[in-house]
Design an enzyme around this catalytic site. Sequence first.
Site, mmCIF file in Angstrom:
data_model
loop_
_atom_site.group_PDB
_atom_site.id
_atom_site.type_symbol
_atom_site.label_atom_id
_atom_site.label_comp_id
_atom_site.label_asym_id
_atom_site.label_seq_id
_atom_site.Cartn_x
_atom_site.Cartn_y
_atom_site.Cartn_z
ATOM 1 N N LYS A 79 16.396 13.991 20.254
ATOM 2 C CA LYS A 79 16.070 13.861 21.680
ATOM 3 C C LYS A 79 14.561 13.953 21.864
ATOM 4 O O LYS A 79 13.913 14.812 21.246
ATOM 5 C CB LYS A 79 16.787 14.975 22.452
ATOM 6 C CG LYS A 79 16.666 14.876 23.966
ATOM 7 C CD LYS A 79 17.454 15.999 24.638
ATOM 8 C CE LYS A 79 17.465 15.863 26.154
ATOM 9 N NZ LYS A 79 18.228 16.955 26.812
ATOM 10 N N SER A 154 21.610 15.228 30.193
ATOM 11 C CA SER A 154 20.388 14.489 30.017
ATOM 12 C C SER A 154 20.216 13.904 28.605
ATOM 13 O O SER A 154 19.422 12.976 28.423
ATOM 14 C CB SER A 154 19.197 15.387 30.322
ATOM 15 O OG SER A 154 19.140 16.470 29.416
ATOM 16 N N SER A 178 23.836 19.364 29.206
ATOM 17 C CA SER A 178 23.223 18.132 28.686
ATOM 18 C C SER A 178 23.604 17.726 27.278
ATOM 19 O O SER A 178 23.262 16.625 26.853
ATOM 20 C CB SER A 178 21.708 18.230 28.766
ATOM 21 O OG SER A 178 21.312 17.936 30.067
HETATM 22 N N1 GLN Z 1 22.599 17.932 34.429
HETATM 23 C C1 GLN Z 1 22.080 19.265 34.539
HETATM 24 C C2 GLN Z 1 20.801 19.242 35.314
HETATM 25 O O1 GLN Z 1 20.447 18.245 35.800
HETATM 26 C C3 GLN Z 1 21.885 19.847 33.177
HETATM 27 C C4 GLN Z 1 20.691 19.347 32.494
HETATM 28 C C5 GLN Z 1 20.526 19.918 31.134
HETATM 29 O O2 GLN Z 1 21.421 20.556 30.589
HETATM 30 N N2 GLN Z 1 19.342 19.746 30.592
HETATM 31 O O3 GLN Z 1 20.159 20.226 35.432
#
Ligand code: GLN
Length: 481
Positions: A79, A154, A178
């Site tokens: 990532k 994400s 994420s």
């Molecule tokens: N979708 C969640 C957010 O927008 C989690 C994001 C993540 O785990 N980095 O915060």
Amino acid sequence: MDLTKLTITQAKQGLKNKEFSATELTEVFLAQIEKREKDMHAYLTVTDDLALAQAEKIDEKIAAGEEIGDLAGIPCAIKDIILLEGIKCTAGSKILENYIAPYDATVIQKLKKAGAIFLGKTNMDEFAMGSSTENSAFGPTRNPRDLQRVPGGSSGGSAAAVAAEECVFSLGSDTGGSIRQPASFCGVVGLKPTYGAVSRYGLMAMASSLDQIGPFAKNVADCKKVFDVIKGKDLKDSTSADFPQTTNYKLQTTNLKIGLPKEYFSQGIDPEVEKLVKQAIKKLADAGAEVKEINLPHTEYALACYYIIMPSEVSANLARYDGIKYGTSAISDKRFATSDLLDVYLKTRGHYFGAEPRRRIMLGTYTLSAGYYDAYYLKAQKVRTKVLQDFQKAFEQVDVILTPTSPTPAFKIGEKVDDPIKMYLSDIYTVPINLAGVPALSLSCGKIGNLPVGLQIIGKHFSEDLIFQVAGMCEELLRRP
Ligand code: GLN
């Protein structure tokens, strides 16, 4: 033989038996990336030179009969929020569009030592804020199971890269879901480890009390292999911990106690998702596991609590991107022609951060400001303790908790992007786990049409080995007709 389909175990075996070389394996994946990326956009940077140079070294070692690491010659993707020395690291943001990582993250050092090959850096929502990769400043990734749909986020690029066979395994980060939510949307296995189980040195911080790095893989055994390489205490991350010695006991379905939280099977869940998750649980019950309903009574407050704590930490962590220390700066942007310090800050942050980071920086600045700190931040911390206590109480009665990973399968590109609340709700089952700091894994338990559905297995702190065992059982039982 299609080498892109191999698991870690199979690829290692093939390398050992000299059926193919690490260079050949790497070349096959680079060709696959070339072929699939027009549709997918899972990668932001492909590091072919690095990958081929690494592969050559592994081949030399194999030829010389030297000892090779656990992941030697295995191509992976990272990532784009984890630093890989000398390679661009953008966090999906314009503000770091040309930023080159000055050092290796600890997880990268560990993977290098184990001999893994780096194919490139994967797409993501800007600074890991989002659930679809649509918040990437460089355009969304598509779901390989259905190109009209999102891969989740994400870490959508990392999940899609594994699902599209553009790498054998990958790393993501999980602050509120994420890793697990994109794993669920793409039909791969993803683990959010216990808070502190994996060093975050070299991971760009989003919300420091929640962030964890974890693996994506094609199956449970591969996921465990990668986790075993990256886990453990690191002096460079004071929140990391020694992973407790694991007992070697072999779990059996007949002595497994499973909890189903009532709150996770209530309104908002897609009935088809519920059906598939319950079917998987029934298979475990039929094999002898004890299944009982439990309560996690503070679940309904978890998302609200997360959306106070997370932005508060975001607002502090993202303060460093100011156009002075590093990254893109308004100073060198002809449109602004400014050298006034305050103006540089405002123009840099106003123009190179996307809408979602700006929204969260504003929310977090507000919740931390004098007069509001007690009402919001402190209150949210108290709620967080309640959420943790729910899990602690539950784990006095059961070994693992099973839930859906996300209330729906992958949604369409564009479907939720203009409605932040709808987007936030796709993490309703994953966020409480980060608040509590416990580990959880998502594994596919079936499909609605072509769209995979994820089963989430949650355990107590540092119970990853137990989770892997239960996940392995599910995998086995689900394979049977
Ligand atoms: N979708 C969640 C957010 O927008 C989690 C994001 C993540 O785990 N980095 O915060």
